[in-house]
Design a protein around this motif. Structure first.
Motif, mmCIF file in Angstrom:
data_model
loop_
_atom_site.group_PDB
_atom_site.id
_atom_site.type_symbol
_atom_site.label_atom_id
_atom_site.label_comp_id
_atom_site.label_asym_id
_atom_site.label_seq_id
_atom_site.Cartn_x
_atom_site.Cartn_y
_atom_site.Cartn_z
ATOM 1 N N UNK A 1 45.276 48.536 41.814
ATOM 2 C CA UNK A 1 45.506 49.915 41.398
ATOM 3 C C UNK A 1 44.398 50.370 40.452
ATOM 4 N N UNK A 2 44.359 51.657 40.135
ATOM 5 C CA UNK A 2 43.425 52.156 39.139
ATOM 6 C C UNK A 2 43.648 51.422 37.823
ATOM 7 N N UNK A 3 42.632 51.378 36.968
ATOM 8 C CA UNK A 3 42.709 50.531 35.779
ATOM 9 C C UNK A 3 43.888 50.888 34.873
ATOM 10 N N UNK A 4 44.179 52.175 34.693
ATOM 11 C CA UNK A 4 45.308 52.575 33.848
ATOM 12 C C UNK A 4 46.636 52.153 34.460
ATOM 13 N N UNK B 1 49.489 49.296 33.126
ATOM 14 C CA UNK B 1 50.904 49.589 32.896
ATOM 15 C C UNK B 1 51.798 48.724 33.777
ATOM 16 N N UNK B 2 51.375 48.470 35.007
ATOM 17 C CA UNK B 2 52.185 47.624 35.895
ATOM 18 C C UNK B 2 52.214 46.173 35.415
ATOM 19 N N UNK B 3 51.059 45.657 35.028
ATOM 20 C CA UNK B 3 51.020 44.269 34.589
ATOM 21 C C UNK B 3 51.756 44.076 33.267
ATOM 22 N N UNK B 4 51.725 45.071 32.398
ATOM 23 C CA UNK B 4 52.497 44.984 31.159
ATOM 24 C C UNK B 4 53.985 44.837 31.454
ATOM 25 N N UNK B 5 54.419 45.419 32.566
ATOM 26 C CA UNK B 5 55.833 45.454 32.919
ATOM 27 C C UNK B 5 56.138 44.508 34.079
ATOM 28 N N UNK C 1 53.699 31.353 31.355
ATOM 29 C CA UNK C 1 52.403 30.857 30.891
ATOM 30 C C UNK C 1 51.363 30.716 31.998
ATOM 31 N N UNK C 2 51.781 30.568 33.259
ATOM 32 C CA UNK C 2 50.800 30.453 34.339
ATOM 33 C C UNK C 2 50.400 31.805 34.921
ATOM 34 N N UNK C 3 51.104 32.862 34.527
ATOM 35 C CA UNK C 3 50.749 34.208 34.975
ATOM 36 C C UNK C 3 49.961 34.973 33.917
ATOM 37 N N UNK C 4 50.209 34.702 32.652
ATOM 38 C CA UNK C 4 49.552 35.461 31.584
ATOM 39 C C UNK C 4 48.023 35.356 31.588
ATOM 40 N N UNK C 5 47.421 34.241 32.031
ATOM 41 C CA UNK C 5 45.951 34.258 32.137
ATOM 42 C C UNK C 5 45.419 35.328 33.086
ATOM 43 N N UNK C 6 46.244 35.783 34.040
ATOM 44 C CA UNK C 6 45.839 36.925 34.867
ATOM 45 C C UNK C 6 45.767 38.190 34.016
ATOM 46 N N UNK C 7 46.673 38.328 33.062
ATOM 47 C CA UNK C 7 46.635 39.488 32.168
ATOM 48 C C UNK C 7 45.372 39.444 31.299
ATOM 49 N N UNK C 8 44.985 38.245 30.867
ATOM 50 C CA UNK C 8 43.744 38.099 30.117
ATOM 51 C C UNK C 8 42.563 38.591 30.947
ATOM 52 N N UNK C 9 42.514 38.181 32.205
ATOM 53 C CA UNK C 9 41.417 38.596 33.084
ATOM 54 C C UNK C 9 41.440 40.102 33.306
ATOM 55 N N UNK C 10 42.628 40.653 33.538
ATOM 56 C CA UNK C 10 42.728 42.091 33.781
ATOM 57 C C UNK C 10 42.327 42.891 32.547
ATOM 58 N N UNK D 1 36.842 48.186 35.448
ATOM 59 C CA UNK D 1 36.348 47.656 36.716
ATOM 60 C C UNK D 1 37.491 47.472 37.712
ATOM 61 N N UNK D 2 37.195 47.677 38.964
ATOM 62 C CA UNK D 2 38.186 47.496 40.016
ATOM 63 C C UNK D 2 38.520 46.019 40.179
ATOM 64 N N UNK D 3 39.750 45.756 40.570
ATOM 65 C CA UNK D 3 40.172 44.396 40.866
ATOM 66 C C UNK D 3 40.552 44.261 42.327
ATOM 67 N N UNK D 4 40.409 43.067 42.857
ATOM 68 C CA UNK D 4 40.868 42.824 44.220
ATOM 69 C C UNK D 4 41.244 41.363 44.393
ATOM 70 N N UNK D 5 42.096 41.118 45.357
ATOM 71 C CA UNK D 5 42.471 39.742 45.695
ATOM 72 C C UNK D 5 41.388 39.151 46.573
ATOM 73 N N UNK D 6 40.816 38.029 46.150
ATOM 74 C CA UNK D 6 39.752 37.416 46.945
ATOM 75 C C UNK D 6 40.147 36.047 47.489
#
Length: 276
Positions: free
Chosen positions: A214-217, A221-225, A240-249, A255-260
């Protein structure tokens, strides 16, 4: 004006992306496990070739270093922590003699202090398997200095997103920021020998992809929730295994994100993500 725009574009193109890497199950890539982890191994081996240039250092948050107060590893040379259990003896002899980077750890402390986050240097802590196992594939020559930062137990998704944002400027200094974990981590079901397809993990993984892309904003908001996502707590009884994704985001900024990377392993959907 054209010169300013050109310089801005060059800076954007030269800075490092941000990665969220799945680290697998224990030392899974270095033991007999059929072809279960082969596609993940291929993905991890491809990572360094996708970077704009060789990083001068890597800062990584793993789901396996939780602390009461935040820490940044500052040892000149890091030992390894074999924090997995019941695996073949040779997996406790794996080596990854990567240098540390006390100067980079000091940069981390400075940026976090400026953001109002308390963080201390830790000259004793080694690298856990959430770091050295995937990095043995992604950066096999062990020549890029690595600084691991901890995940404070008191931080929620919003806090960790902000933490990543605080360290975003380091991307422009040719430092690669990485989170490692797993997009599914319910250990009651993940590596059972009778594991079957789990549709809940597929639904949650699809939600994660839509949130990251999604767009950065809206992404923020989605990842916070994230706990309101479908089957979120089925896939992550603990975060604890998902929060490092929040660090990356958070470090991704706008910048745009995508599943690679996307796979189904032992019936569970697993993904890797890239920003920038």
């Amino acid at each position: 004006m054209k010169e300013v725009v050109k310089m801005s574009q060059e800076n954007q193109e030269s800075r490092q992306p941000v990665l969220f890497l799945p680290h697998g199950g224990g030392p899974c890539f270095f033991m007999e496990w059929g072809n279960t982890w082969d596609r993940m191994a291929v993905y991890l081996r491809s990572v360094s070739g996708t970077l704009p240039r060789r990083p001068d250092a890597i800062i990584v948050m793993s789901g396996h270093w939780e602390t009461d107060e935040m820490r940044a590893g500052s040892a000149p040379h890091s030992s390894l922590i074999y924090d997995y259990y019941g695996f073949p003896p040779h997996t406790y002899q794996l080596k990854y003699p990567v240098p540390g980077a006390p100067d980079v750890a000091a940069k981390v402390l400075g940026l976090l202090s400026a953001a109002g986050v308390s963080c201390a240097a830790d000259p004793e802590r080694g690298l856990d398997h959430g770091v050295f196992i995937p990095f043995m594939l992604a950066f096999p020559d062990a020549s890029i200095p690595v600084v691991e930062i901890s995940l404070p137990r008191t931080m929620n998704a919003a806090d960790v997103l902000q933490l990543g944002q605080s360290l975003e400027p380091l991307r422009g200094e040719n430092i690669l920021l990485v989170g490692t974990g797993m997009t599914y981590h319910n250990m009651r079901y993940l590596m059972r020998p009778d594991a079957v397809s789990d549709a809940r993990s597929v639904v949650f993984d699809a939600w994660l992809q839509s949130a990251v892309e999604a767009s950065s904003d809206l992404r923020r908001s989605r990842l916070m929730d994230w706990e309101r996502a479908p089957f979120a707590r089925d896939c992550h009884p603990q975060p604890e295994h998902l929060l490092p994704l929040m660090f990356a985001a958070g470090a991704a900024g706008t910048d745009a994100g995508h599943r690679d990377y996307s796979d189904v392993i032992m019936g569970k959907a697993l993904s890797g993500f890239r920003f920038g």
